[in-house]
Design a protein around this motif. Structure first.
Motif, PDB file in Angstrom:
ATOM      1  N   VAL A   1      10.934   4.622  -0.534  1.00  0.00           N
ATOM      2  CA  VAL A   1      11.931   4.167   0.187  1.00  0.00           C
ATOM      3  C   VAL A   1      11.676   3.228   1.345  1.00  0.00           C
ATOM      4  CG1 VAL A   1      14.308   4.569   1.345  1.00  0.00           C
ATOM      5  CG2 VAL A   1      13.598   5.844  -0.877  1.00  0.00           C
ATOM      6  N   SER A   2      10.651   3.681   2.042  1.00  0.00           N
ATOM      7  CA  SER A   2      10.319   2.935   3.379  1.00  0.00           C
ATOM      8  C   SER A   2       9.430   1.698   2.777  1.00  0.00           C
ATOM      9  CB  SER A   2       9.238   3.801   4.040  1.00  0.00           C
ATOM     10  OG  SER A   2      10.184   4.906   4.559  1.00  0.00           O
ATOM     11  N   ALA A   3       8.637   1.787   1.607  1.00  0.00           N
ATOM     12  CA  ALA A   3       7.826   0.681   0.901  1.00  0.00           C
ATOM     13  C   ALA A   3       9.057  -0.450   0.577  1.00  0.00           C
ATOM     14  CB  ALA A   3       7.107   1.171  -0.197  1.00  0.00           C
ATOM     15  N   TRP A   4       9.921  -0.190   0.158  1.00  0.00           N
ATOM     16  CA  TRP A   4      10.955  -0.999  -0.521  1.00  0.00           C
ATOM     17  C   TRP A   4      11.861  -1.755   0.718  1.00  0.00           C
ATOM     18  CZ3 TRP A   4      13.133  -4.520  -3.228  1.00  0.00           C
ATOM     19  CH2 TRP A   4      14.388  -4.876  -2.961  1.00  0.00           C
ATOM     20  N   ARG A   5      11.879  -0.970   1.779  1.00  0.00           N
ATOM     21  CA  ARG A   5      12.590  -1.783   2.899  1.00  0.00           C
ATOM     22  C   ARG A   5      11.706  -2.773   3.656  1.00  0.00           C
ATOM     23  NH1 ARG A   5      15.433   3.674   5.531  1.00  0.00           N
ATOM     24  NH2 ARG A   5      17.183   3.765   4.080  1.00  0.00           N
ATOM     25  N   VAL A   6      10.220  -2.338   3.910  1.00  0.00           N
ATOM     26  CA  VAL A   6       9.358  -3.188   4.399  1.00  0.00           C
ATOM     27  C   VAL A   6       9.081  -4.511   3.503  1.00  0.00           C
ATOM     28  CG1 VAL A   6       7.016  -3.424   4.811  1.00  0.00           C
ATOM     29  CG2 VAL A   6       8.123  -1.282   5.703  1.00  0.00           C
ATOM     30  N   LEU A   7       8.965  -4.220   1.912  1.00  0.00           N
ATOM     31  CA  LEU A   7       8.467  -5.348   1.317  1.00  0.00           C
ATOM     32  C   LEU A   7       9.905  -6.169   1.234  1.00  0.00           C
ATOM     33  CD1 LEU A   7       7.293  -3.524  -1.894  1.00  0.00           C
ATOM     34  CD2 LEU A   7       6.072  -5.069  -0.307  1.00  0.00           C
ATOM     35  N   ARG A   8      11.158  -5.642   1.206  1.00  0.00           N
ATOM     36  CA  ARG A   8      12.117  -6.656   1.136  1.00  0.00           C
ATOM     37  C   ARG A   8      12.611  -7.553   2.313  1.00  0.00           C
ATOM     38  NH1 ARG A   8      17.334  -3.225   2.476  1.00  0.00           N
ATOM     39  NH2 ARG A   8      16.381  -3.256   4.514  1.00  0.00           N
TER      40      ARG A   8
ATOM     41  N   THR B   1       0.839  -1.293   0.187  1.00  0.00           N
ATOM     42  CA  THR B   1      -0.148   0.018  -0.013  1.00  0.00           C
ATOM     43  C   THR B   1       0.900   1.345   0.131  1.00  0.00           C
ATOM     44  OG1 THR B   1      -0.347   0.072   2.407  1.00  0.00           O
ATOM     45  CG2 THR B   1      -1.980  -1.063   1.087  1.00  0.00           C
ATOM     46  N   LEU B   2       1.943   1.182   0.757  1.00  0.00           N
ATOM     47  CA  LEU B   2       2.917   2.314   0.611  1.00  0.00           C
ATOM     48  C   LEU B   2       3.342   2.545  -1.035  1.00  0.00           C
ATOM     49  CD1 LEU B   2       5.137   1.673   3.710  1.00  0.00           C
ATOM     50  CD2 LEU B   2       3.903   3.795   3.517  1.00  0.00           C
ATOM     51  N   ALA B   3       3.604   1.668  -1.398  1.00  0.00           N
ATOM     52  CA  ALA B   3       3.981   1.810  -2.737  1.00  0.00           C
ATOM     53  C   ALA B   3       3.344   2.259  -3.944  1.00  0.00           C
ATOM     54  CB  ALA B   3       4.800   0.210  -3.384  1.00  0.00           C
ATOM     55  N   VAL B   4       1.887   1.686  -3.693  1.00  0.00           N
ATOM     56  CA  VAL B   4       0.929   2.045  -4.372  1.00  0.00           C
ATOM     57  C   VAL B   4       0.540   3.584  -4.318  1.00  0.00           C
ATOM     58  CG1 VAL B   4      -1.608   1.608  -4.899  1.00  0.00           C
ATOM     59  CG2 VAL B   4      -0.247  -0.076  -4.705  1.00  0.00           C
ATOM     60  N   VAL B   5       0.262   4.174  -3.078  1.00  0.00           N
ATOM     61  CA  VAL B   5       0.084   5.497  -2.593  1.00  0.00           C
ATOM     62  C   VAL B   5       1.193   6.343  -3.361  1.00  0.00           C
ATOM     63  CG1 VAL B   5       0.053   7.137  -0.686  1.00  0.00           C
ATOM     64  CG2 VAL B   5      -1.178   5.046  -0.585  1.00  0.00           C
TER      65      VAL B   5
ATOM     66  N   ALA C   1       6.588  -1.679  10.143  1.00  0.00           N
ATOM     67  CA  ALA C   1       5.897  -1.105   8.865  1.00  0.00           C
ATOM     68  C   ALA C   1       4.835  -0.044   9.160  1.00  0.00           C
ATOM     69  CB  ALA C   1       5.124  -2.221   8.071  1.00  0.00           C
ATOM     70  N   ALA C   2       4.089  -0.342  10.126  1.00  0.00           N
ATOM     71  CA  ALA C   2       3.151   0.714  10.566  1.00  0.00           C
ATOM     72  C   ALA C   2       3.648   1.962  10.949  1.00  0.00           C
ATOM     73  CB  ALA C   2       2.132   0.233  11.618  1.00  0.00           C
ATOM     74  N   PHE C   3       4.852   1.811  11.821  1.00  0.00           N
ATOM     75  CA  PHE C   3       5.544   3.206  12.118  1.00  0.00           C
ATOM     76  C   PHE C   3       6.126   3.863  10.898  1.00  0.00           C
ATOM     77  CE2 PHE C   3       9.399   5.118  13.774  1.00  0.00           C
ATOM     78  CZ  PHE C   3       8.815   6.060  14.632  1.00  0.00           C
ATOM     79  N   LEU C   4       6.573   3.245  10.214  1.00  0.00           N
ATOM     80  CA  LEU C   4       7.146   3.821   8.719  1.00  0.00           C
ATOM     81  C   LEU C   4       5.770   4.712   8.163  1.00  0.00           C
ATOM     82  CD1 LEU C   4       9.586   1.252   7.234  1.00  0.00           C
ATOM     83  CD2 LEU C   4      10.026   3.397   8.593  1.00  0.00           C
ATOM     84  N   HIS C   5       4.722   4.173   7.897  1.00  0.00           N
ATOM     85  CA  HIS C   5       3.621   4.574   7.532  1.00  0.00           C
ATOM     86  C   HIS C   5       3.374   6.007   8.224  1.00  0.00           C
ATOM     87  CE1 HIS C   5       0.947   2.406   4.591  1.00  0.00           C
ATOM     88  NE2 HIS C   5       1.792   1.418   5.042  1.00  0.00           N
ATOM     89  N   VAL C   6       3.337   5.974   9.541  1.00  0.00           N
ATOM     90  CA  VAL C   6       3.191   7.193  10.411  1.00  0.00           C
ATOM     91  C   VAL C   6       4.284   8.243   9.986  1.00  0.00           C
ATOM     92  CG1 VAL C   6       2.887   8.272  12.583  1.00  0.00           C
ATOM     93  CG2 VAL C   6       1.807   5.745  12.091  1.00  0.00           C
ATOM     94  N   ILE C   7       5.651   7.934   9.857  1.00  0.00           N
ATOM     95  CA  ILE C   7       6.579   8.851   9.676  1.00  0.00           C
ATOM     96  C   ILE C   7       6.565   9.521   8.276  1.00  0.00           C
ATOM     97  CG2 ILE C   7       9.057   8.864   9.179  1.00  0.00           C
ATOM     98  CD1 ILE C   7       8.482   8.637  12.113  1.00  0.00           C
ATOM     99  N   GLY C   8       6.002   8.596   7.189  1.00  0.00           N
ATOM    100  CA  GLY C   8       5.650   9.135   6.091  1.00  0.00           C
ATOM    101  C   GLY C   8       4.654  10.253   6.230  1.00  0.00           C
ATOM    102  N   ASP C   9       3.410  10.139   6.851  1.00  0.00           N
ATOM    103  CA  ASP C   9       2.289  10.946   7.259  1.00  0.00           C
ATOM    104  C   ASP C   9       3.157  12.524   7.885  1.00  0.00           C
ATOM    105  OD1 ASP C   9       0.126   9.869   6.205  1.00  0.00           O
ATOM    106  OD2 ASP C   9      -0.185   8.713   7.880  1.00  0.00           O
ATOM    107  N   LEU C  10       4.100  12.056   8.738  1.00  0.00           N
ATOM    108  CA  LEU C  10       4.733  13.225   9.416  1.00  0.00           C
ATOM    109  C   LEU C  10       5.304  14.278   8.503  1.00  0.00           C
ATOM    110  CD1 LEU C  10       6.314  13.157  12.929  1.00  0.00           C
ATOM    111  CD2 LEU C  10       7.346  14.361  11.350  1.00  0.00           C
ATOM    112  N   LEU C  11       6.167  13.604   7.630  1.00  0.00           N
ATOM    113  CA  LEU C  11       7.061  14.050   6.510  1.00  0.00           C
ATOM    114  C   LEU C  11       6.077  14.744   5.554  1.00  0.00           C
ATOM    115  CD1 LEU C  11       9.739  11.324   5.938  1.00  0.00           C
ATOM    116  CD2 LEU C  11       9.887  13.795   7.068  1.00  0.00           C
ATOM    117  N   GLY C  12       4.901  14.244   5.473  1.00  0.00           N
ATOM    118  CA  GLY C  12       3.910  14.753   4.680  1.00  0.00           C
ATOM    119  C   GLY C  12       3.301  16.185   5.057  1.00  0.00           C
TER     120      GLY C  12
END
Length: 298
Positions: free
Chosen positions: A192-199, A90-94, A148-159
């Motif tokens: 970048v976060s999406a790639w790390r979580v998927l990997r 979902t991170l990658a799709v968004v 993975a959930a935390f990286l979502h939140v950090i992405g929101d914070l950066l947004g």
């Protein structure tokens, strides 16, 4: 007991974050439409994926609490890894969708209500800081689902930060393209976060060796245990992001007594425990009758 405590703390952190994020996501989406800001809309879209992901994360913890049975002898813990994989996708799709929307706005920047955008972005930043702090109280290092959930939140914070900067640039200089630029920068960081979580998720699902485990070091540590002559059929894999398993065949002196063989096993288990490998299955083999890999014909 410590594991159960961490599990409960992780689930609580995800649940609190789920309700906070879901509530503000609705407010930000309405604000994005009213102000015509892609930065706010993209962040709201990301928060929507966050809300879903946090909900999936909570469900994963609940399902993971189910006891092991004859059908699932390892239990249901790996469902947490599936949740992390879903979050990574979902991170990658968004991110890709934000790139697509931003491309149009670079060439034809729409009118943006920068003042309303700024107010909503600041509120979003405060909310995201609270959620990030709540999530950080969980195990964001070793638990892949929480990370993975935390990286979502950090992405929101950066947004939110990107939206604030874009709003200020529009207000001060009239740079309408700043809204799209802020979205692209955030989308890159999210990707970048999406790639790390998927990997990391795929590494677990493919039963690969955990990144923190050095196989050569493990092999040498086992061989250094007194009484071990050699080892083979070594397998090291992830059951979950927090549980590493190992199985191998140990060759020992064929003249050893049962008690001596058990002592070697205890020593090997101790060495592996020091390397954070706790789920161990070891087969002892006599040097007088080594393992034969050939298939015996009928």
């Amino acid at each position: 007991m410590a594991h159960n405590h961490d599990h409960g703390k992780n689930k609580k952190a995800l649940m609190i974050s789920f309700f906070i994020t879901g509530g503000f996501m609705i407010i930000e989406a309405i604000g994005g439409f009213v102000t015509n800001s892609l930065a706010l809309l993209s962040d709201a879209g990301h928060m929507l994926s966050d809300t879903v992901s946090l909900g999936v994360g909570v469900a994963a913890f609940m399902i993971g609490e189910k006891a092991a049975n004859y059908s699932k002898t390892y239990g249901y813990k790996r469902f947490e890894v599936l949740a992390a994989l879903f979050n990574g996708i979902t991170l990658a799709v968004v991110s890709i969708y934000i790139f697509y929307e931003a491309a149009h706005r670079f060439f034809d920047p729409p009118e943006v209500s920068s003042k309303g955008m700024l107010i909503i972005a600041i509120i979003g930043l405060i909310i995201n800081i609270i959620v990030a702090f709540t999530m950080h109280n969980g195990d964001t290092h070793s638990n892949l689902n929480v990370r993975a959930a935390f990286l979502h939140v950090i992405g929101d914070l950066l947004g939110s930060i990107g939206a604030i900067v874009a709003a200020l640039l529009i207000m001060l200089f009239g740079w309408g393209w700043a809204d799209a630029l802020a979205s692209v920068i955030v989308a890159l960081l999210v990707l970048v976060s999406a790639w790390r979580v998927l990997r990391d998720s795929l590494q677990v699902l493919m039963e690969g060796v955990p990144h923190e485990v050095q196989v050569d070091s493990v092999v040498q540590a086992i061989r250094d245990v007194p009484g071990v002559i050699d080892l083979h059929h070594l397998h090291i894999w992830c059951i979950t992001s927090e549980q590493t398993a190992l199985s191998c065949h140990l060759v020992v002196d064929g003249n050893l007594k049962v008690e001596e063989g058990e002592k070697i096993l205890r020593n090997v288990e101790y060495v592996l425990n020091e390397k954070n490998i706790h789920h161990v299955t070891i087969q002892l083999e006599s040097s007088r009758n080594p393992h034969d890999d050939r298939i015996i014909p009928n």
